[in-house]
Design an enzyme around this catalytic site. Structure first.
Site, short mmCIF file in Angstrom:
data_model
loop_
_atom_site.label_atom_id
_atom_site.label_comp_id
_atom_site.label_asym_id
_atom_site.label_seq_id
_atom_site.Cartn_x
_atom_site.Cartn_y
_atom_site.Cartn_z
N GLY A 1 0.85 -1.19 0.00
CA GLY A 1 0.00 0.00 0.00
C GLY A 1 0.88 1.23 0.00
O GLY A 1 2.01 1.20 0.50
N GLN B 1 2.59 9.92 1.33
CA GLN B 1 3.90 9.27 1.43
C GLN B 1 4.81 9.62 0.27
O GLN B 1 6.01 9.32 0.31
CB GLN B 1 3.74 7.75 1.50
CG GLN B 1 3.13 7.26 2.80
CD GLN B 1 3.08 5.76 2.83
OE1 GLN B 1 2.17 5.16 2.27
NE2 GLN B 1 4.07 5.13 3.45
N CYS C 1 5.71 0.05 7.49
CA CYS C 1 5.29 1.19 6.68
C CYS C 1 6.50 1.65 5.87
O CYS C 1 7.60 1.74 6.41
CB CYS C 1 4.81 2.31 7.60
SG CYS C 1 4.36 3.82 6.72
N LEU C 2 6.28 1.95 4.58
CA LEU C 2 7.39 2.37 3.74
C LEU C 2 8.02 3.67 4.25
O LEU C 2 9.20 3.93 3.97
CB LEU C 2 6.93 2.55 2.29
CG LEU C 2 6.52 1.26 1.55
CD1 LEU C 2 5.98 1.59 0.17
CD2 LEU C 2 7.69 0.28 1.45
N HIS D 1 -4.65 1.12 7.48
CA HIS D 1 -3.34 1.76 7.61
C HIS D 1 -3.24 2.95 6.64
O HIS D 1 -2.81 4.04 7.01
CB HIS D 1 -2.24 0.72 7.32
CG HIS D 1 -0.85 1.27 7.34
ND1 HIS D 1 0.05 0.98 8.34
CD2 HIS D 1 -0.20 2.11 6.49
CE1 HIS D 1 1.18 1.62 8.10
NE2 HIS D 1 1.06 2.30 6.97
N GLU D 2 -3.65 2.73 5.38
CA GLU D 2 -3.52 3.79 4.36
C GLU D 2 -4.49 4.93 4.64
O GLU D 2 -4.16 6.10 4.44
CB GLU D 2 -3.72 3.22 2.96
CG GLU D 2 -2.75 2.11 2.56
CD GLU D 2 -1.28 2.46 2.76
OE1 GLU D 2 -0.92 3.65 2.67
OE2 GLU D 2 -0.49 1.54 3.04
N HIS E 1 -3.09 7.33 6.99
CA HIS E 1 -2.16 8.27 6.36
C HIS E 1 -2.89 9.52 5.86
O HIS E 1 -2.35 10.63 5.94
CB HIS E 1 -1.46 7.62 5.15
CG HIS E 1 -0.23 6.86 5.50
ND1 HIS E 1 0.87 7.45 6.08
CD2 HIS E 1 0.10 5.55 5.34
CE1 HIS E 1 1.81 6.54 6.27
NE2 HIS E 1 1.37 5.37 5.83
ZN LIG Z 1 2.30 3.55 5.94
#
Ligand SMILES: [Zn+2]
Length: 180
Positions: free
Chosen positions: A57, A62, A102-103, A144-145, A148
């Protein structure tokens, strides 16, 4: 700035994943008003970056573009590239706790409690509203997304133990952050 103006300013060919504690990650993102060529170009670039980064994701903030959309590939496959524009959760049930990464937080992992099943409503690339009920990893990605898009991060979902366990990795990210 509205969503279109933010997208207009971005260059999809130079997208990269920004990391904690970049302040753009804690902004509440702007709703998207129109599906146009720059938006589609951005989404395609995000799909590529998500796969290259081995993520399942990737939310627009991000990549530094604070608008309400995220990309996802619950089965981690170039044949399963999804986008959720202006998403919202309209129903959720149960509870599940699993490890998440998480990236934007390399080397940070924490067990996070989420709803087990969620129904999300969003717009697709064709501008159509769809609803989807998902569970397991897919439900976790959605939650999660979506976090963000409201500027809520993995670190905000961590309990005391996770914060302690990840203290060094978080400190390293803070030290590496270059505001310029
Ligand atoms: Zn994330």
């Amino acid at each position: 700035m509205n969503a279109s103006e933010k997208i207009e300013l971005a260059d999809p060919s130079t997208l990269r994943v920004i990391r904690y504690p970049d302040p753009r990650l804690t902004e509440v993102c702007s709703p998207i008003e129109t599906i146009d060529a720059p938006l589609i170009e951005l989404i395609e670039a995000m799909w590529g970056l998500m796969l290259d980064s081995r993520g399942v994701g990737l939310a627009a903030p991000q990549v530094g573009i604070t608008v309400r959309l995220f990309a996802a590939t619950p089965s981690f496959s170039p044949d399963d590239l999804r986008v959720y524009i202006n998403p919202r959760i309209i129903e959720e049930s149960g509870s599940s706790e699993e490890e998440e990464g998480c990236l934007s937080f390399p080397q940070v992992y924490a067990r996070v409690k989420r709803s087990a099943v969620v129904t999300v409503e969003a717009m697709n690339l064709q501008g159509e509203i769809f609803q989807e009920t998902c569970s397991d990893l897919h439900a976790r990605i959605i939650q999660h997304e979506l976090d963000h898009l409201d500027g809520r991060l993995l670190v905000d979902r961590m309990g005391t133990v996770a914060k302690l366990t990840n203290r060094r990795a978080l400190k390293t990210l803070e030290a590496e952050f270059d505001p310029a």
